[in-house]
Design a protein around this motif. Structure first.
Motif, PDB file in Angstrom:
ATOM      1  N   SER A 557       1.029  -1.442  -0.241  1.00  0.00           N
ATOM      2  CA  SER A 557       0.039  -0.242  -0.121  1.00  0.00           C
ATOM      3  C   SER A 557       0.635   1.517   0.236  1.00  0.00           C
ATOM      4  O   SER A 557       1.076   2.488  -0.438  1.00  0.00           O
ATOM      5  CB  SER A 557      -1.154   0.039   0.950  1.00  0.00           C
ATOM      6  OG  SER A 557      -0.249   0.120   2.417  1.00  0.00           O
ATOM      7  N   ASP A 558       1.954   0.857   0.490  1.00  0.00           N
ATOM      8  CA  ASP A 558       2.825   2.086   0.531  1.00  0.00           C
ATOM      9  C   ASP A 558       3.152   2.584  -1.108  1.00  0.00           C
ATOM     10  O   ASP A 558       4.334   3.431  -1.314  1.00  0.00           O
ATOM     11  CB  ASP A 558       3.882   2.398   0.973  1.00  0.00           C
ATOM     12  CG  ASP A 558       3.485   2.480   3.092  1.00  0.00           C
ATOM     13  OD1 ASP A 558       3.350   3.350   3.065  1.00  0.00           O
ATOM     14  OD2 ASP A 558       3.982   1.544   3.671  1.00  0.00           O
ATOM     15  N   LEU A 559       3.561   1.906  -1.979  1.00  0.00           N
ATOM     16  CA  LEU A 559       3.948   1.636  -3.504  1.00  0.00           C
ATOM     17  C   LEU A 559       2.925   2.387  -4.145  1.00  0.00           C
ATOM     18  O   LEU A 559       3.009   1.944  -5.656  1.00  0.00           O
ATOM     19  CB  LEU A 559       4.975   0.869  -3.773  1.00  0.00           C
ATOM     20  CG  LEU A 559       6.192   0.596  -2.807  1.00  0.00           C
ATOM     21  CD1 LEU A 559       6.565  -0.793  -3.055  1.00  0.00           C
ATOM     22  CD2 LEU A 559       6.997   1.814  -2.997  1.00  0.00           C
ATOM     23  N   ASN A 561      -1.815   1.717  -5.119  1.00  0.00           N
ATOM     24  CA  ASN A 561      -2.822   2.148  -4.932  1.00  0.00           C
ATOM     25  C   ASN A 561      -3.185   1.542  -3.622  1.00  0.00           C
ATOM     26  O   ASN A 561      -3.530   0.279  -3.651  1.00  0.00           O
ATOM     27  CB  ASN A 561      -4.542   2.428  -5.969  1.00  0.00           C
ATOM     28  CG  ASN A 561      -5.776   2.721  -5.741  1.00  0.00           C
ATOM     29  OD1 ASN A 561      -6.196   1.972  -5.061  1.00  0.00           O
ATOM     30  ND2 ASN A 561      -5.853   4.045  -6.081  1.00  0.00           N
ATOM     31  N   ASN A 562      -3.990   1.871  -2.539  1.00  0.00           N
ATOM     32  CA  ASN A 562      -4.139   1.367  -1.785  1.00  0.00           C
ATOM     33  C   ASN A 562      -4.805   0.178  -2.111  1.00  0.00           C
ATOM     34  O   ASN A 562      -6.237  -1.418  -1.667  1.00  0.00           O
ATOM     35  CB  ASN A 562      -4.801   2.058  -0.514  1.00  0.00           C
ATOM     36  CG  ASN A 562      -6.328   2.725  -0.791  1.00  0.00           C
ATOM     37  OD1 ASN A 562      -6.626   2.672  -1.999  1.00  0.00           O
ATOM     38  ND2 ASN A 562      -6.785   3.290   0.753  1.00  0.00           N
ATOM     39  N   THR A 565      -4.142  -2.800  -3.627  1.00  0.00           N
ATOM     40  CA  THR A 565      -3.545  -4.019  -3.204  1.00  0.00           C
ATOM     41  C   THR A 565      -4.288  -4.696  -2.433  1.00  0.00           C
ATOM     42  O   THR A 565      -3.806  -5.527  -1.930  1.00  0.00           O
ATOM     43  CB  THR A 565      -2.462  -2.243  -1.575  1.00  0.00           C
ATOM     44  OG1 THR A 565      -2.306  -1.742  -2.638  1.00  0.00           O
ATOM     45  CG2 THR A 565      -1.673  -3.626  -0.843  1.00  0.00           C
ATOM     46  N   ALA A 598      -0.313   2.903   4.256  1.00  0.00           N
ATOM     47  CA  ALA A 598       0.164   4.113   3.376  1.00  0.00           C
ATOM     48  C   ALA A 598       0.649   5.705   3.855  1.00  0.00           C
ATOM     49  O   ALA A 598      -0.267   6.398   4.195  1.00  0.00           O
ATOM     50  CB  ALA A 598      -0.857   4.494   2.087  1.00  0.00           C
ATOM     51  N   THR A 601       5.109   6.283   2.181  1.00  0.00           N
ATOM     52  CA  THR A 601       5.641   7.691   0.599  1.00  0.00           C
ATOM     53  C   THR A 601       4.747   8.386   0.636  1.00  0.00           C
ATOM     54  O   THR A 601       3.524   8.344   0.698  1.00  0.00           O
ATOM     55  CB  THR A 601       6.080   6.561  -0.449  1.00  0.00           C
ATOM     56  OG1 THR A 601       4.583   5.567  -0.888  1.00  0.00           O
ATOM     57  CG2 THR A 601       6.715   5.531  -0.139  1.00  0.00           C
ATOM     58  N   GLY A 604       1.494   6.082  -1.836  1.00  0.00           N
ATOM     59  CA  GLY A 604       0.880   5.361  -1.580  1.00  0.00           C
ATOM     60  C   GLY A 604      -0.524   5.422  -1.452  1.00  0.00           C
ATOM     61  O   GLY A 604      -1.438   5.197  -1.685  1.00  0.00           O
ATOM     62  N   HIS A 605      -1.318   7.334  -1.050  1.00  0.00           N
ATOM     63  CA  HIS A 605      -2.328   7.363  -1.027  1.00  0.00           C
ATOM     64  C   HIS A 605      -2.604   9.186  -1.301  1.00  0.00           C
ATOM     65  O   HIS A 605      -1.400   9.851  -1.250  1.00  0.00           O
ATOM     66  CB  HIS A 605      -2.972   7.291   0.855  1.00  0.00           C
ATOM     67  CG  HIS A 605      -3.538   7.519   0.808  1.00  0.00           C
ATOM     68  ND1 HIS A 605      -4.635   9.036   0.904  1.00  0.00           N
ATOM     69  CD2 HIS A 605      -4.994   6.580   1.123  1.00  0.00           C
ATOM     70  CE1 HIS A 605      -6.195   8.488   1.330  1.00  0.00           C
ATOM     71  NE2 HIS A 605      -6.343   7.533   1.591  1.00  0.00           N
TER      72      HIS A 605
END
Length: 647
Positions: A557-559, A561-562, A565, A598, A601, A604-605
């Protein structure tokens, strides 16, 4: 490994790689993955677009419309201004602001909640005399945390619920997410308000004072022998671009015009207001055949006896005030402008002058910062592409990206989410532009209450929809669809704005990935991944597997779209639970919690992206508070998941 499994794993690997690359928008990548599954025979063509009618997708679209109704009615503005303390200290003020953001995000789109509270956050930072980023990042994280508290708080929760229903266990109810989600959100909000904000890197405010530049605002007259006579402003663009300059205003026959039409033809005696670097101004004037009129400077900086004279040294460069220190100069210079596009004919000029007299608002020219939202219509486009001057009558004076101002070739600069734009024009025109193009004005808004009746109606519709879904009177998608219909019938959301309120890239992303995720299940790929994770990492431990699913989801989710994910991880979570012979509920809830974490980064969001420009942040600024917050989330959520949702 079977051929079908190898194919879907290849498609998934390419899809995740494209998500990480970021060259294509998420919905484009998801549609590409969907079509790849159809072309390779993994998914029947007749089932390719069933995801668009999935209850989770319908629910997300409806919640976005109902959230727009709350925003337009002014109900959220009233709540915010009554809930936030006026003279409290840093800790209490941050607790109130971040807590309010988390509360709103539980029942409305969290990006909308963030956009509504951002101006108040910046105002609070100035009152507390701290960097804006030290308020904006806690607020962004708080709104993300708030989304995990209810079924409708964030799209991943709806996706998780949909996968549970597909597995035969029925969907999650409205407040099934609350026991764990609320505890995590409360702990997270307390952390960011008490400790976390101190970990945020202190960056210079990216507002008016943060637009550092050596640019000067200068008046230059078109003289009789000027080579610019008879040319349109558009024809001057090549010379202006080479010098990194732009025309921000014009005066003719005692009438001043902001953002003059590029098609306007220059005459002898016209005065152009140029913004240019000092070192390139002399060459610019020579090439255009212009003569310095006077430098633009506010009265308090004008030296006695200068009387607007220019300095003949340094090649005739003006003794002008730098634009960064003199935002007021622009406002004073344009205080009596009409802001309308005048015609070249004498008859039309007279008509414009008469209009200017009758319209006091048109004389109110201001500077305002706008943050470009993710998914904005400005994304990837320049001021020239959208015809900023001719369509909107506005000037783009500067762009701040990652805390650094860009001036060169502004009109041709492709804009990105998180950019901070310094706009000049009538306030109503700037606000309309922001609403149409998907930007967030950072100036504090006046209390927005067009109709008390509509505010109550919009609130009642949202409460009624939530209650109908929570009490299982209606399926979630139907309850919120009825709410949208009521909003349209009672005009709490203008009919023309209903479809504008929906984040279509997210809808297409969900509609495309849900069938792709079903392919993972039907081919046995999800079970295969689950077995590999269990045997190589979790060593057959249910608790270890639960922690692993949570951590992997948080990492993804940090990289990416949630929502993407959640769609990828849900089949794996269900497969892991099946392989262990335990209930899948805790694993699905772990996916829901992880997808709402997220914090490392800006990509991520959407809320993290939104604060990039206003906070002056860089890519690596998020993990300092975000990493500690993720440790807090794992520490709180794992014991609660095991207690509330026993394996």
């Amino acid at each position: 490994m079977q051929n079908d499994q190898l194919l879907i794993l290849t498609i998934l690997a390419v899809t995740v790689g494209m998500f990480l690359w970021g060259r294509w928008r998420h919905d484009m990548v998801a549609i590409g993955a969907l079509l790849a599954c159809v072309v390779t025979g993994l998914l029947p063509a007749s089932e390719a677009f069933l995801g668009l009618g999935h209850p989770a997708v319908v629910s997300v679209a409806c919640v976005l419309v109902l959230s727009r109704g709350l925003q337009l009615s002014g109900a959220v503005d009233v709540l915010a201004r009554h809930a936030l303390p006026k003279d409290a200290g840093t800790t209490l003020s941050l607790l109130a602001l971040v807590g309010l953001g988390a509360l709103l995000s539980g029942f409305m789109n969290n990006v909308g909640a963030m956009a509504l509270l951002m101006p108040l956050a910046i105002q609070l930072a100035r009152r507390l005399d701290i960097a804006p980023g030290q308020v904006l990042m806690p607020l962004a994280f708080g709104t993300i945390l708030g989304g995990m508290t209810t079924l409708i708080g964030t799209p991943p929760n709806l996706i998780v619920s949909a996968f549970r229903a597909q597995s035969g266990s029925g969907s999650f109810d409205m407040f099934d997410f609350t026991p764990v989600g609320l505890a995590v959100a409360v702990a997270g909000v307390a952390f960011v308000a008490l400790i976390g904000w101190r970990l945020v890197p202190v960056r210079k405010e990216a507002g008016l004072e943060g637009f550092e530049t050596g640019a000067y605002l200068t008046e230059a007259r078109v003289v009789a022998e000027s080579k610019s006579v008879g040319k349109t402003l558009r024809e001057l663009d090549p010379v202006l671009d080479e010098a990194g300059a732009q025309v921000v205003g014009m005066a003719r026959d005692h009438m001043r015009v902001i953002a003059p039409n590029p098609g306007r033809r220059l005459r002898e005696g016209d005065i152009l207001v140029l913004e240019a670097e000092a070192e390139s101004l002399s060459k610019l004037l020579t090439e255009l055949g212009l003569k310095l009129e006077e430098a633009v400077r506010p009265p308090e900086h004008a030296e006695e006896g200068e009387d607007g004279k220019t300095d003949e040294t340094n090649g005739g460069a003006p003794k002008a005030q730098p634009a960064r220190k003199d935002a007021e100069a622009l406002q004073q210079f344009h205080a009596d402008k009409d802001g309308q596009e005048a015609r070249d004919s004498e008859q039309d000029s007279a008509r414009e002058k008469e209009k200017d007299k009758d319209d006091p608002a048109s004389r109110d020219i201001v500077l305002m910062e706008l943050a470009v939202r993710p998914g904005s219509m400005l994304e990837g486009r320049s001021a020239t592409d959208i015809q900023l001057r001719s369509r909107f009558g506005l000037n783009l004076l500067a762009v701040s990206r990652h805390g650094t101002r860009a001036l060169k070739r502004l009109r041709l600069m492709a804009l990105k989410p998180g950019d901070l734009l310094l706009m000049q024009g009538p306030p109503d025109a700037i606000n309309d532009f922001a609403a149409d193009m998907g930007c967030v004005p950072l100036a504090p808004r006046a209390l927005q209450m067009p109709s008390v009746r509509k505010a109550w109606i919009a609130s009642a519709i949202m409460v009624g929809s939530v209650a109908a879904a929570a009490l299982a009177l209606l399926p979630t998608a139907i309850a919120f669809a009825l709410g949208v219909l009521a909003s349209m019938a009672l005009r709490t959301v203008p009919l023309r704005s209903v479809y504008d309120a929906i984040d279509w890239p997210v809808i297409m992303l969900l509609g495309a990935l849900i069938p792709v995720a079903s392919v993972m299940e039907t081919t046995g790929t999800a079970d295969l991944i689950a077995r590999v994770l269990l045997e190589s990492v979790a060593q057959g431990s249910p608790v270890g597997a639960l922690v692993l699913v949570l951590l992997v989801t948080m990492f993804l989710s940090d990289l990416i779209n949630n929502a993407a994910t959640a769609a990828v991880m849900c089949p794996i979570a269900i497969g892991t639970a099946a392989a262990l012979g335990v209930s899948a509920d805790a694993f699905l809830m772990a996916v829901a919690i992880g997808a709402s974490c997220a914090f490392l980064t800006p990509i991520g969001h959407q809320n993290n992206t939104l604060i990039l420009g206003p906070g002056g942040f860089r890519f690596g600024d998020y993990w300092r508070m975000g990493l500690v917050l993720e440790v807090v989330v794992v520490t709180i959520s794992v014991p609660l998941l095991l207690w509330v949702w026993p394996l």
